[in-house]
Design a protein around this motif. Structure first.
Motif, PDB file in Angstrom:
ATOM      1  N   VAL A 112       0.832  -1.204   0.000  1.00 48.26           N
ATOM      2  CA  VAL A 112       0.000   0.000   0.000  1.00 48.26           C
ATOM      3  C   VAL A 112       0.867   1.254   0.000  1.00 48.26           C
ATOM      4  N   LYS A 113       1.921   1.235   0.793  1.00 49.22           N
ATOM      5  CA  LYS A 113       2.828   2.383   0.840  1.00 49.22           C
ATOM      6  C   LYS A 113       3.504   2.597  -0.510  1.00 49.22           C
ATOM      7  N   TRP A 114       3.891   1.517  -1.181  1.00 46.22           N
ATOM      8  CA  TRP A 114       4.546   1.620  -2.495  1.00 46.22           C
ATOM      9  C   TRP A 114       3.621   2.302  -3.492  1.00 46.22           C
ATOM     10  N   PHE A 115       2.372   1.867  -3.537  1.00 48.82           N
ATOM     11  CA  PHE A 115       1.409   2.480  -4.454  1.00 48.82           C
ATOM     12  C   PHE A 115       1.080   3.911  -4.044  1.00 48.82           C
ATOM     13  N   ALA A 116       0.916   4.147  -2.743  1.00 49.44           N
ATOM     14  CA  ALA A 116       0.502   5.468  -2.258  1.00 49.44           C
ATOM     15  C   ALA A 116       1.547   6.530  -2.577  1.00 49.44           C
ATOM     16  N   GLU A 117       2.820   6.183  -2.468  1.00 51.50           N
ATOM     17  CA  GLU A 117       3.873   7.146  -2.751  1.00 51.50           C
ATOM     18  C   GLU A 117       3.902   7.550  -4.217  1.00 51.50           C
ATOM     19  N   ARG A 118       3.399   6.701  -5.099  1.00 53.36           N
ATOM     20  CA  ARG A 118       3.430   6.975  -6.530  1.00 53.36           C
ATOM     21  C   ARG A 118       2.103   7.475  -7.071  1.00 53.36           C
ATOM     22  N   ALA A 119       1.059   7.404  -6.263  1.00 55.27           N
ATOM     23  CA  ALA A 119      -0.269   7.825  -6.712  1.00 55.27           C
ATOM     24  C   ALA A 119      -0.399   9.339  -6.655  1.00 55.27           C
ATOM     25  N   ASP A 120      -1.309   9.858  -7.476  1.00 56.84           N
ATOM     26  CA  ASP A 120      -1.605  11.291  -7.461  1.00 56.84           C
ATOM     27  C   ASP A 120      -2.802  11.611  -6.577  1.00 56.84           C
ATOM     28  N   VAL A 121      -3.697  10.660  -6.404  1.00 51.53           N
ATOM     29  CA  VAL A 121      -4.855  10.809  -5.519  1.00 51.53           C
ATOM     30  C   VAL A 121      -5.051   9.489  -4.784  1.00 51.53           C
TER      31      VAL A 121
ATOM     32  N   PRO B 289       1.441   7.884   6.244  1.00 47.68           N
ATOM     33  CA  PRO B 289       1.872   9.134   6.888  1.00 47.68           C
ATOM     34  C   PRO B 289       2.638  10.012   5.910  1.00 47.68           C
ATOM     35  N   GLY B 290       2.442  11.330   6.035  1.00 41.98           N
ATOM     36  CA  GLY B 290       3.126  12.269   5.163  1.00 41.98           C
ATOM     37  C   GLY B 290       2.499  12.433   3.796  1.00 41.98           C
ATOM     38  N   LEU B 291       1.344  11.800   3.563  1.00 40.99           N
ATOM     39  CA  LEU B 291       0.675  11.884   2.262  1.00 40.99           C
ATOM     40  C   LEU B 291      -0.674  12.578   2.376  1.00 40.99           C
ATOM     41  N   ASP B 292      -0.821  13.423   3.383  1.00 42.33           N
ATOM     42  CA  ASP B 292      -2.100  14.089   3.620  1.00 42.33           C
ATOM     43  C   ASP B 292      -2.529  14.969   2.458  1.00 42.33           C
ATOM     44  N   HIS B 293      -1.564  15.485   1.684  1.00 38.73           N
ATOM     45  CA  HIS B 293      -1.910  16.418   0.608  1.00 38.73           C
ATOM     46  C   HIS B 293      -2.661  15.744  -0.533  1.00 38.73           C
ATOM     47  N   LYS B 294      -2.634  14.420  -0.599  1.00 34.43           N
ATOM     48  CA  LYS B 294      -3.355  13.729  -1.668  1.00 34.43           C
ATOM     49  C   LYS B 294      -4.238  12.599  -1.146  1.00 34.43           C
ATOM     50  N   LEU B 295      -4.473  12.573   0.156  1.00 38.21           N
ATOM     51  CA  LEU B 295      -5.305  11.553   0.781  1.00 38.21           C
ATOM     52  C   LEU B 295      -6.698  12.104   1.065  1.00 38.21           C
ATOM     53  N   TYR B 296      -7.715  11.357   0.640  1.00 32.38           N
ATOM     54  CA  TYR B 296      -9.103  11.745   0.879  1.00 32.38           C
ATOM     55  C   TYR B 296      -9.800  10.594   1.592  1.00 32.38           C
ATOM     56  N   ILE B 297     -10.304  10.877   2.783  1.00 31.16           N
ATOM     57  CA  ILE B 297     -10.997   9.883   3.598  1.00 31.16           C
ATOM     58  C   ILE B 297     -12.485   9.966   3.278  1.00 31.16           C
ATOM     59  N   ILE B 298     -13.087   8.819   2.961  1.00 36.66           N
ATOM     60  CA  ILE B 298     -14.454   8.805   2.440  1.00 36.66           C
ATOM     61  C   ILE B 298     -15.295   7.790   3.205  1.00 36.66           C
ATOM     62  N   LEU B 299     -16.459   8.233   3.669  1.00 38.92           N
ATOM     63  CA  LEU B 299     -17.468   7.333   4.210  1.00 38.92           C
ATOM     64  C   LEU B 299     -18.324   6.861   3.048  1.00 38.92           C
TER      65      LEU B 299
END
Length: 399
Positions: free
Chosen positions: A87-96, A121-131
């Motif tokens: 998940v971290k590997w993908f998250a670091e390379r994702a745009d959203v 952690p450290g990816l708040d600028h492109k992380l969106y939490i959704i219910l």
């Protein structure tokens, strides 16, 4: 498989991941230049992925404390691969990044909270939490209870007083307008539709944010490399001084022993006395050399220990730590585990030297090259008067 797809780095996670990963290419959709990655659902009872060290705390004594837990034997967690690392590997390379929570278990799944803590952690600028599936609630009271439960569970793992915005996702209003019993009434569906459109807008901005995310990742990598190189440079310099001190001790001891033996011969001392003096001199020399060697080994062991690395970090960045620079804190927390393992495995002798000009080159990249890239990629420019101007628009109007 295909090297142009950019997934070759996933081989490091083993066949357990590769053999369960599927790729689907769609051409019958309106959007283009998109690549979406869907992770499997979260499960309970995750394996703890504690690091070697506790998080850095800026106490009055400005000290680091070692973590009491060790690495688990396996991080596979029943999936056949290290889920959090993938998940971290993908998250670091994702745009959203979209993190979905179902209404029946809003943030209570152990692996979800563990992934949020260790992989994002450290990816708040492109992380969106959704219910997710917010339109399935029949009463507003049920929606409020699930939303509040999600926020409460997130507050346990997100160390901030202000939680990030929690979006909601639902089916398009047009597809559920004839099914009033399937969810909340139409008065609430409109608000859900607005929140859904806000999420879609951020997703569709992904191609435009690609360049900015690449520059951000480059900046982050250079920062980590700079701190890593600075610590290694200082460690190598200290170890070199200790090693030359050990060599100086050997030279001094041998020179002293040779001088005493020569003096006894020059003074025409009896053979027995000369032999006794040479023997004592040899024993003393061997003892002193052995003690000096043990001191060198002990010093190297301390330098590569948790306390030694933390002390070296505080010495190298004393001024920035005194100013409360949180950026340097976060960078150090991310590289110290790997640095500790590398030094403990290879030793100081096997670590390559870092040149002073290489550190200056990294500083130049951070101060000149990366800001230049930012200006080139920025859609707007800010003048010293605070007026926002669009360079492309200005050029078009002038022409």
């Amino acid at each position: 498989g295909d090297p142009d797809m950019g997934f070759s780095g996933l081989r490091q996670f083993g066949p357990g991941l590769i053999h369960h990963t599927c790729l689907k290419v769609r051409k019958d959709i309106n959007t283009t230049n998109f690549m979406m990655v869907d992770s499997p659902g979260m499960i309970d009872s995750p394996i703890s992925h504690g690091s070697l060290f506790d998080s850095y705390t800026d106490s009055k004594k400005s000290q680091f404390t070692p973590h009491k837990r060790s690495f688990p034997v396996s991080n596979l967690g029943g999936r056949g691969y290290d889920f959090e690392s993938v998940v971290k590997w993908f998250a670091e390379r994702a745009d959203v990044i979209l993190l979905f929570f179902d209404p029946d278990k809003p943030g209570t799944t152990g692996e979800t909270l563990s992934t949020l803590t260790n992989s994002l952690p450290g990816l708040d600028h492109k992380l969106y939490i959704i219910l997710n599936k917010a339109d399935k609630f029949e009463k507003i009271h049920d929606f409020a209870r699930a939303f509040g439960s999600l926020c409460w569970n997130l507050s346990k793992v997100i160390q901030r007083k202000d939680l990030p915005r929690v979006y909601t996702m639902c089916l398009p209003e047009s597809s559920i307008q004839d099914h009033q019993n399937d969810g909340m009434k139409k008065s609430g569906l409109k608000d859900l539709e607005v929140a859904r459109n806000a999420v879609l807008e951020e997703v569709f901005k992904a191609p435009k944010r690609r360049i900015d995310n690449i520059i951000t990742r480059l900046t982050d990598s250079v920062h980590m490399l700079q701190v890593h190189a600075t610590i290694v440079h200082d460690l190598k310099a200290e170890y070199s001084r200790a090693k030359w001190g050990h060599r100086g001790t050997i030279f001094s001891v041998l020179a002293t022993g040779t001088s005493l033996s020569g003096l006894s011969v020059y003074a025409k001392a009896p053979v027995q006395a000369s032999l006794a003096l040479s023997t004592v001199s040899l024993l003393l020399s061997s003892g002193i050399i052995y003690i000096s060697y043990k001191n060198l080994i002990s010093k190297e062991k301390f330098m590569t220990s948790v306390e030694g690395l933390n002390t070296r970090f505080e010495m190298c960045y004393a001024s920035r730590l005194a100013e409360g620079d949180e950026m340097i804190h976060s960078v150090w927390k991310r590289i110290r585990d790997g640095l500790k393992l590398t030094l403990g495995t290879s030793g100081m002798k096997s670590i390559a030297n870092v040149k002073a000009y290489e550190l200056k080159e990294l500083e130049r990249i951070l101060e000149n090259d990366i800001p230049s890239l930012r200006r080139s990629a920025a859609p707007v420019q800010f003048s010293h008067t605070g007026v926002v101007t669009n360079s492309k628009v200005g050029q078009n109007e002038a022409s």
